[in-house]
Scaffold this motif. Structure first.
Motif, PDB file in Angstrom:
ATOM      1  N   HIS A  64      35.631  51.164  24.093  1.00 40.36           N
ATOM      2  CA  HIS A  64      36.154  51.627  22.913  1.00 40.36           C
ATOM      3  C   HIS A  64      35.493  51.256  21.680  1.00 40.36           C
ATOM      4  CE1 HIS A  64      39.286  53.124  20.251  1.00 40.36           C
ATOM      5  NE2 HIS A  64      39.264  51.978  19.639  1.00 40.36           N
ATOM      6  N   GLU A  65      34.980  50.007  21.705  1.00 33.80           N
ATOM      7  CA  GLU A  65      34.274  49.459  20.521  1.00 33.80           C
ATOM      8  C   GLU A  65      32.938  50.162  20.414  1.00 33.80           C
ATOM      9  OE1 GLU A  65      37.618  47.082  21.821  1.00 33.80           O
ATOM     10  OE2 GLU A  65      35.692  47.633  22.894  1.00 33.80           O
ATOM     11  N   ALA A  66      32.057  50.534  21.349  1.00 35.71           N
ATOM     12  CA  ALA A  66      30.956  51.051  21.464  1.00 35.71           C
ATOM     13  C   ALA A  66      31.030  52.473  20.882  1.00 35.71           C
ATOM     14  CB  ALA A  66      30.196  51.129  22.504  1.00 35.71           C
ATOM     15  N   ILE A  67      32.136  53.182  21.415  1.00 40.36           N
ATOM     16  CA  ILE A  67      32.171  54.704  20.980  1.00 40.36           C
ATOM     17  C   ILE A  67      32.754  54.858  19.539  1.00 40.36           C
ATOM     18  CG2 ILE A  67      33.710  56.802  21.299  1.00 40.36           C
ATOM     19  CD1 ILE A  67      31.618  56.379  23.350  1.00 40.36           C
ATOM     20  N   ARG A  68      33.563  54.019  19.274  1.00 38.25           N
ATOM     21  CA  ARG A  68      34.007  53.851  17.605  1.00 38.25           C
ATOM     22  C   ARG A  68      32.652  53.416  16.817  1.00 38.25           C
ATOM     23  NH1 ARG A  68      38.432  49.433  16.636  1.00 38.25           N
ATOM     24  NH2 ARG A  68      36.566  48.159  16.940  1.00 38.25           N
ATOM     25  N   GLY A  69      31.946  52.630  17.261  1.00 38.51           N
ATOM     26  CA  GLY A  69      30.934  52.127  16.642  1.00 38.51           C
ATOM     27  C   GLY A  69      29.823  53.444  16.603  1.00 38.51           C
ATOM     28  N   LEU A  70      29.490  54.170  17.424  1.00 34.31           N
ATOM     29  CA  LEU A  70      28.889  55.431  17.456  1.00 34.31           C
ATOM     30  C   LEU A  70      29.336  56.531  16.425  1.00 34.31           C
ATOM     31  CD1 LEU A  70      26.382  57.224  18.306  1.00 34.31           C
ATOM     32  CD2 LEU A  70      27.810  58.028  20.265  1.00 34.31           C
ATOM     33  N   ARG A  71      30.710  56.706  16.719  1.00 37.04           N
ATOM     34  CA  ARG A  71      31.429  57.763  15.488  1.00 37.04           C
ATOM     35  C   ARG A  71      31.304  57.242  14.161  1.00 37.04           C
ATOM     36  NH1 ARG A  71      35.811  61.034  17.529  1.00 37.04           N
ATOM     37  NH2 ARG A  71      37.065  60.548  15.521  1.00 37.04           N
TER      38      ARG A  71
ATOM     39  N   ARG B 186      32.780  60.446  30.118  1.00 37.09           N
ATOM     40  CA  ARG B 186      33.708  61.489  30.462  1.00 37.09           C
ATOM     41  C   ARG B 186      35.182  61.049  30.251  1.00 37.09           C
ATOM     42  NH1 ARG B 186      31.752  63.741  36.514  1.00 37.09           N
ATOM     43  NH2 ARG B 186      29.751  64.833  35.711  1.00 37.09           N
ATOM     44  N   ALA B 187      35.158  59.461  30.221  1.00 37.91           N
ATOM     45  CA  ALA B 187      36.818  59.052  30.135  1.00 37.91           C
ATOM     46  C   ALA B 187      37.015  59.171  28.636  1.00 37.91           C
ATOM     47  CB  ALA B 187      37.011  57.581  30.739  1.00 37.91           C
ATOM     48  N   SER B 188      36.096  59.248  27.573  1.00 39.54           N
ATOM     49  CA  SER B 188      36.241  59.257  26.083  1.00 39.54           C
ATOM     50  C   SER B 188      36.543  60.311  25.420  1.00 39.54           C
ATOM     51  CB  SER B 188      35.293  58.246  25.605  1.00 39.54           C
ATOM     52  OG  SER B 188      35.430  58.197  24.130  1.00 39.54           O
ATOM     53  N   SER B 189      37.747  60.550  25.175  1.00 42.35           N
ATOM     54  CA  SER B 189      38.002  61.980  24.387  1.00 42.35           C
ATOM     55  C   SER B 189      37.535  61.813  22.849  1.00 42.35           C
ATOM     56  CB  SER B 189      39.710  62.158  24.130  1.00 42.35           C
ATOM     57  OG  SER B 189      40.488  61.135  23.794  1.00 42.35           O
ATOM     58  N   ASP B 190      37.150  60.486  22.467  1.00 43.77           N
ATOM     59  CA  ASP B 190      36.738  60.311  21.101  1.00 43.77           C
ATOM     60  C   ASP B 190      35.387  60.728  21.284  1.00 43.77           C
ATOM     61  OD1 ASP B 190      39.111  59.302  20.005  1.00 43.77           O
ATOM     62  OD2 ASP B 190      38.777  57.339  20.328  1.00 43.77           O
TER      63      ASP B 190
ATOM     64  N   LEU C  33      33.810  62.978  23.075  1.00 43.12           N
ATOM     65  CA  LEU C  33      34.038  64.322  23.292  1.00 43.12           C
ATOM     66  C   LEU C  33      33.947  65.101  21.961  1.00 43.12           C
ATOM     67  CD1 LEU C  33      33.858  67.029  24.971  1.00 43.12           C
ATOM     68  CD2 LEU C  33      36.238  66.670  25.673  1.00 43.12           C
ATOM     69  N   GLN C  34      35.097  64.661  21.223  1.00 47.01           N
ATOM     70  CA  GLN C  34      35.280  65.119  19.801  1.00 47.01           C
ATOM     71  C   GLN C  34      34.127  65.004  19.108  1.00 47.01           C
ATOM     72  OE1 GLN C  34      37.846  63.180  17.223  1.00 47.01           O
ATOM     73  NE2 GLN C  34      38.438  65.246  16.253  1.00 47.01           N
ATOM     74  N   LEU C  35      33.374  63.958  19.203  1.00 49.94           N
ATOM     75  CA  LEU C  35      32.168  63.889  18.320  1.00 49.94           C
ATOM     76  C   LEU C  35      31.147  64.673  18.547  1.00 49.94           C
ATOM     77  CD1 LEU C  35      30.353  62.252  16.381  1.00 49.94           C
ATOM     78  CD2 LEU C  35      29.750  60.672  18.371  1.00 49.94           C
ATOM     79  N   VAL C  36      30.796  64.919  19.769  1.00 51.97           N
ATOM     80  CA  VAL C  36      29.624  65.822  20.299  1.00 51.97           C
ATOM     81  C   VAL C  36      30.144  67.381  20.262  1.00 51.97           C
ATOM     82  CG1 VAL C  36      28.189  66.338  22.210  1.00 51.97           C
ATOM     83  CG2 VAL C  36      28.608  63.968  21.702  1.00 51.97           C
ATOM     84  N   GLY C  37      31.352  67.818  20.524  1.00 49.64           N
ATOM     85  CA  GLY C  37      31.966  69.053  20.419  1.00 49.64           C
ATOM     86  C   GLY C  37      31.537  70.172  21.549  1.00 49.64           C
ATOM     87  N   GLY C  38      31.050  69.396  22.760  1.00 45.33           N
ATOM     88  CA  GLY C  38      30.975  70.221  23.945  1.00 45.33           C
ATOM     89  C   GLY C  38      30.798  69.101  25.144  1.00 45.33           C
TER      90      GLY C  38
END
Length: 230
Positions: A67-74, A95-99, A101-106
Motif C-alpha cells: 500500500h505504501e508503494a502504490i501510494r508513493g507512486l500515486r 492486480r490486487a490494488s484498485s488504487d 488501477l485508478q491511476l493507470v485507467g485501464g
C-alpha cells in the motif's frame, strides 16, 4: 538540466522485463536522462527519491506492491512525475490494488485466442493478426502524429477502462463463433492520462522484445516516454 528516469522492472518473466526495458535505456540516455534501474516496486515508497524522478518506466507484470508503494507512486505522479510503460508491464500490474488501477485507467482483462483447432497450449495460442487504428485525436497528438494504422501479429489486449483516458489508438476484437461475445469490442491500444500535475502513457502492444522493435510500436513508445516525463 539533466532529467532523471527510474526504470522499475520485474514480475512475470514471460514479458521479458529486463530485455524489453534494455531496448529503451540507450534512447533515454541519448535524450539526456540519468537512468537508474530497480527490480522492486517498493522503491515507490521512497518519497524523496520519487520527488526527484521525472519519469518512471515500469515493466512489472502482475506481482505485488505494498500500500505504501502504490501510494508513493500515486503521490509522485500527482506531483508531476511521469509514468509510462507497455503491455502487461503497466496494464496488468498489481492486480490486487484498485488504487493502482485508478491511476493507470485501464486493466488487461484477456487476450482472445485462436480457433480451438489451432490451439497448442503455448503462448502462440493468443497470437492474432490485428490492426492498431489511430484515432482522430491520435492523428494530431505528439505521440502518434504521422503514424498510420498498422498491423501486428501478437497478443491483442482486451482492456477494461474508464473515460478519463485520452485514446490515441484502438483495436477491435471481432465476433467469432467460438467466443461468447456477440458484437465487436473496441479496446484502447494506446492512451494517455493526466493525473494531477503528472502524465501517464500506456501502449498495449509489447508482449515481447520483437514486438517492441516493430517500427511503429517503438516510435510510439519512445515518443510516449518523452511525452510523459516531467
Amino acid at each position: 538540466m539533466t532529467r532523471t528516469a527510474l526504470v522499475v522492472r520485474g514480475g512475470w518473466d514471460g514479458h521479458h522485463p529486463i530485455e524489453a526495458t534494455d531496448l529503451f535505456l540507450p534512447f533515454l540516455r541519448s535524450r539526456g536522462f540519468d537512468v537508474t534501474v530497480e527490480e522492486d516496486p517498493e522503491v515507490y515508497a521512497d518519497a524523496d527519491r520519487m520527488a526527484a524522478t521525472d519519469l518512471v518506466l515500469q515493466s512489472v507484470t502482475m506481482s505485488q506492491a505494498s500500500h505504501e508503494a502504490i501510494r508513493g507512486l500515486r503521490d509522485a505522479v500527482a506531483a508531476g512525475t511521469g509514468l509510462a510503460g507497455w503491455h502487461g508491464g503497466i496494464a496488468d500490474s498489481f492486480r490486487a490494488s484498485s488504487d493502482y488501477l485508478q491511476l493507470v485507467g485501464g486493466q488487461f482483462a484477456t487476450h482472445p485466442s485462436k480457433h480451438p483447432d489451432e490451439v497448442h497450449g503455448n503462448q502462440t495460442d493468443n497470437y492474432l493478426d490485428y490492426t492498431v487504428e489511430i484515432t482522430d485525436l491520435g492523428r494530431t497528438h505528439d505521440i502518434t502524429a504521422g503514424i498510420d494504422d498498422f498491423t501486428l501479429t501478437t497478443e491483442q489486449y482486451w482492456v477494461l477502462h474508464d473515460d478519463l483516458i485520452d485514446v490515441l489508438a484502438t483495436t477491435t476484437h471481432p465476433v467469432q463463433p467460438y467466443h461468447p461475445w456477440h458484437r465487436p469490442i473496441v479496446s484502447p491500444a494506446v492512451w494517455t492520462r493526466d493525473w494531477g500535475q503528472g502524465r501517464v502513457f500506456v501502449a498495449t502492444p509489447g508482449h515481447s522484445p520483437e514486438v517492441l522493435q516493430d517500427a511503429n510500436v517503438r516510435t510510439i513508445v519512445e515518443r510516449g516516454l518523452l511525452w510523459a516525463a516531467r
